[in-house]
Design a protein around this motif. Sequence first.
Motif, PDB file in Angstrom:
ATOM      1  N   ASP A 123     -47.362   7.317  46.908  1.00 49.70           N
ATOM      2  CA  ASP A 123     -48.829   7.352  46.849  1.00 49.70           C
ATOM      3  C   ASP A 123     -49.496   7.184  48.203  1.00 49.70           C
ATOM      4  O   ASP A 123     -50.726   7.271  48.295  1.00 49.70           O
ATOM      5  CB  ASP A 123     -49.372   6.285  45.884  1.00 49.70           C
ATOM      6  CG  ASP A 123     -48.877   6.476  44.471  1.00 49.70           C
ATOM      7  OD1 ASP A 123     -48.618   5.469  43.796  1.00 49.70           O
ATOM      8  OD2 ASP A 123     -48.717   7.640  44.057  1.00 49.70           O
ATOM      9  N   ARG A 124     -48.711   6.916  49.254  1.00 54.45           N
ATOM     10  CA  ARG A 124     -49.309   6.778  50.590  1.00 54.45           C
ATOM     11  C   ARG A 124     -48.745   7.776  51.590  1.00 54.45           C
ATOM     12  O   ARG A 124     -49.446   8.228  52.488  1.00 54.45           O
ATOM     13  CB  ARG A 124     -49.092   5.353  51.131  1.00 54.45           C
ATOM     14  CG  ARG A 124     -49.743   4.263  50.306  1.00 54.45           C
ATOM     15  CD  ARG A 124     -49.660   2.916  51.032  1.00 54.45           C
ATOM     16  NE  ARG A 124     -48.276   2.524  51.293  1.00 54.45           N
ATOM     17  CZ  ARG A 124     -47.813   2.167  52.491  1.00 54.45           C
ATOM     18  NH1 ARG A 124     -48.614   2.147  53.548  1.00 54.45           N
ATOM     19  NH2 ARG A 124     -46.546   1.800  52.643  1.00 54.45           N
ATOM     20  N   PHE A 125     -47.453   8.097  51.443  1.00 56.19           N
ATOM     21  CA  PHE A 125     -46.784   8.991  52.386  1.00 56.19           C
ATOM     22  C   PHE A 125     -46.458  10.313  51.699  1.00 56.19           C
ATOM     23  O   PHE A 125     -46.183  10.352  50.499  1.00 56.19           O
ATOM     24  CB  PHE A 125     -45.480   8.373  52.880  1.00 56.19           C
ATOM     25  CG  PHE A 125     -45.640   7.112  53.696  1.00 56.19           C
ATOM     26  CD1 PHE A 125     -46.885   6.562  53.975  1.00 56.19           C
ATOM     27  CD2 PHE A 125     -44.510   6.471  54.190  1.00 56.19           C
ATOM     28  CE1 PHE A 125     -47.003   5.407  54.721  1.00 56.19           C
ATOM     29  CE2 PHE A 125     -44.615   5.318  54.941  1.00 56.19           C
ATOM     30  CZ  PHE A 125     -45.859   4.781  55.197  1.00 56.19           C
TER      31      PHE A 125
ATOM     32  N   MET B 217     -48.508   9.876  56.858  1.00 63.97           N
ATOM     33  CA  MET B 217     -48.589   8.481  56.437  1.00 63.97           C
ATOM     34  C   MET B 217     -50.055   8.061  56.410  1.00 63.97           C
ATOM     35  O   MET B 217     -50.735   8.105  57.443  1.00 63.97           O
ATOM     36  CB  MET B 217     -47.794   7.584  57.390  1.00 63.97           C
ATOM     37  CG  MET B 217     -46.339   7.991  57.539  1.00 63.97           C
ATOM     38  SD  MET B 217     -45.372   6.817  58.501  1.00 63.97           S
ATOM     39  CE  MET B 217     -46.129   6.998  60.109  1.00 63.97           C
ATOM     40  N   ASN B 218     -50.517   7.668  55.257  1.00 65.22           N
ATOM     41  CA  ASN B 218     -51.892   7.213  55.076  1.00 65.22           C
ATOM     42  C   ASN B 218     -51.905   5.763  54.622  1.00 65.22           C
ATOM     43  O   ASN B 218     -50.890   5.222  54.181  1.00 65.22           O
ATOM     44  CB  ASN B 218     -52.605   8.086  54.038  1.00 65.22           C
ATOM     45  CG  ASN B 218     -52.669   9.544  54.436  1.00 65.22           C
ATOM     46  OD1 ASN B 218     -52.776   9.874  55.616  1.00 65.22           O
ATOM     47  ND2 ASN B 218     -52.599  10.425  53.453  1.00 65.22           N
ATOM     48  N   SER B 219     -53.067   5.148  54.731  1.00 63.19           N
ATOM     49  CA  SER B 219     -53.243   3.752  54.292  1.00 63.19           C
ATOM     50  C   SER B 219     -52.151   2.859  54.855  1.00 63.19           C
ATOM     51  O   SER B 219     -51.537   2.068  54.128  1.00 63.19           O
ATOM     52  CB  SER B 219     -53.251   3.684  52.759  1.00 63.19           C
ATOM     53  OG  SER B 219     -54.276   4.498  52.216  1.00 63.19           O
ATOM     54  N   LEU B 220     -51.927   2.986  56.131  1.00 62.69           N
ATOM     55  CA  LEU B 220     -50.832   2.244  56.763  1.00 62.69           C
ATOM     56  C   LEU B 220     -51.080   0.743  56.732  1.00 62.69           C
ATOM     57  O   LEU B 220     -52.231   0.268  56.837  1.00 62.69           O
ATOM     58  CB  LEU B 220     -50.627   2.729  58.193  1.00 62.69           C
ATOM     59  CG  LEU B 220     -49.891   4.068  58.288  1.00 62.69           C
ATOM     60  CD1 LEU B 220     -50.104   4.715  59.647  1.00 62.69           C
ATOM     61  CD2 LEU B 220     -48.406   3.875  58.022  1.00 62.69           C
ATOM     62  N   LYS B 221     -49.985   0.010  56.594  1.00 60.58           N
ATOM     63  CA  LYS B 221     -50.021  -1.446  56.516  1.00 60.58           C
ATOM     64  C   LYS B 221     -49.186  -2.027  57.650  1.00 60.58           C
ATOM     65  O   LYS B 221     -48.275  -1.364  58.153  1.00 60.58           O
ATOM     66  CB  LYS B 221     -49.441  -1.908  55.186  1.00 60.58           C
ATOM     67  CG  LYS B 221     -50.093  -1.298  53.959  1.00 60.58           C
ATOM     68  CD  LYS B 221     -49.349  -1.704  52.693  1.00 60.58           C
ATOM     69  CE  LYS B 221     -49.959  -1.075  51.458  1.00 60.58           C
ATOM     70  NZ  LYS B 221     -49.225  -1.454  50.220  1.00 60.58           N
TER      71      LYS B 221
ATOM     72  N   ASP C  93     -45.526  -1.531  57.578  1.00 64.91           N
ATOM     73  CA  ASP C  93     -44.965  -0.216  57.872  1.00 64.91           C
ATOM     74  C   ASP C  93     -44.494  -0.115  59.323  1.00 64.91           C
ATOM     75  O   ASP C  93     -43.897   0.893  59.713  1.00 64.91           O
ATOM     76  CB  ASP C  93     -46.010   0.880  57.621  1.00 64.91           C
ATOM     77  CG  ASP C  93     -46.389   1.004  56.161  1.00 64.91           C
ATOM     78  OD1 ASP C  93     -47.591   1.153  55.870  1.00 64.91           O
ATOM     79  OD2 ASP C  93     -45.486   0.949  55.305  1.00 64.91           O
TER      80      ASP C  93
ATOM     81  N   SER D 274     -53.997   6.394  59.646  1.00 69.70           N
ATOM     82  CA  SER D 274     -53.034   7.441  59.311  1.00 69.70           C
ATOM     83  C   SER D 274     -52.303   7.917  60.555  1.00 69.70           C
ATOM     84  O   SER D 274     -52.835   7.847  61.671  1.00 69.70           O
ATOM     85  CB  SER D 274     -53.742   8.641  58.670  1.00 69.70           C
ATOM     86  OG  SER D 274     -54.383   8.280  57.462  1.00 69.70           O
TER      87      SER D 274
END
Length: 117
Positions: free
Chosen positions: A65-67, A82-86, A89, A17
């Motif tokens: 659903d992530r940010f 920002m969560n569950s970053l890929k 991103d 995150s």
Amino acid sequence: QVQLVESGGGLVQPGGSLRLSCAASGTIFSIGAMGWYRQAPGKERELVAHIRSSGSTNYADSAKDRFTISRDNAKNTVYLQMNSLKPEDTAVYYCNADVPGLRSTYWGKGTLVTVSS
């Protein structure tokens, strides 16, 4: 004149995150909508999230659903959690702000987010 300064970018592992901040300064009586955009290498700048002065928001499908975008009107600041970053991103993230009294939209210089193991 209005200045926007982003902060909070950096290197994070996938699944991690980050919280980005963007503070506006200058001759500002009120700020309208504010937004976060990003530009990945070789790609065009794209909207990530947008928040109106009322607080209503909208997100790109990739961010839903992530940010989470939020703002503190007293501080003229907008945030992007920002969560569950890929890895996809990874980009330079820019904020912008509409200043109705100046009939202009202003941009920050960006902050780099790198998602990598």
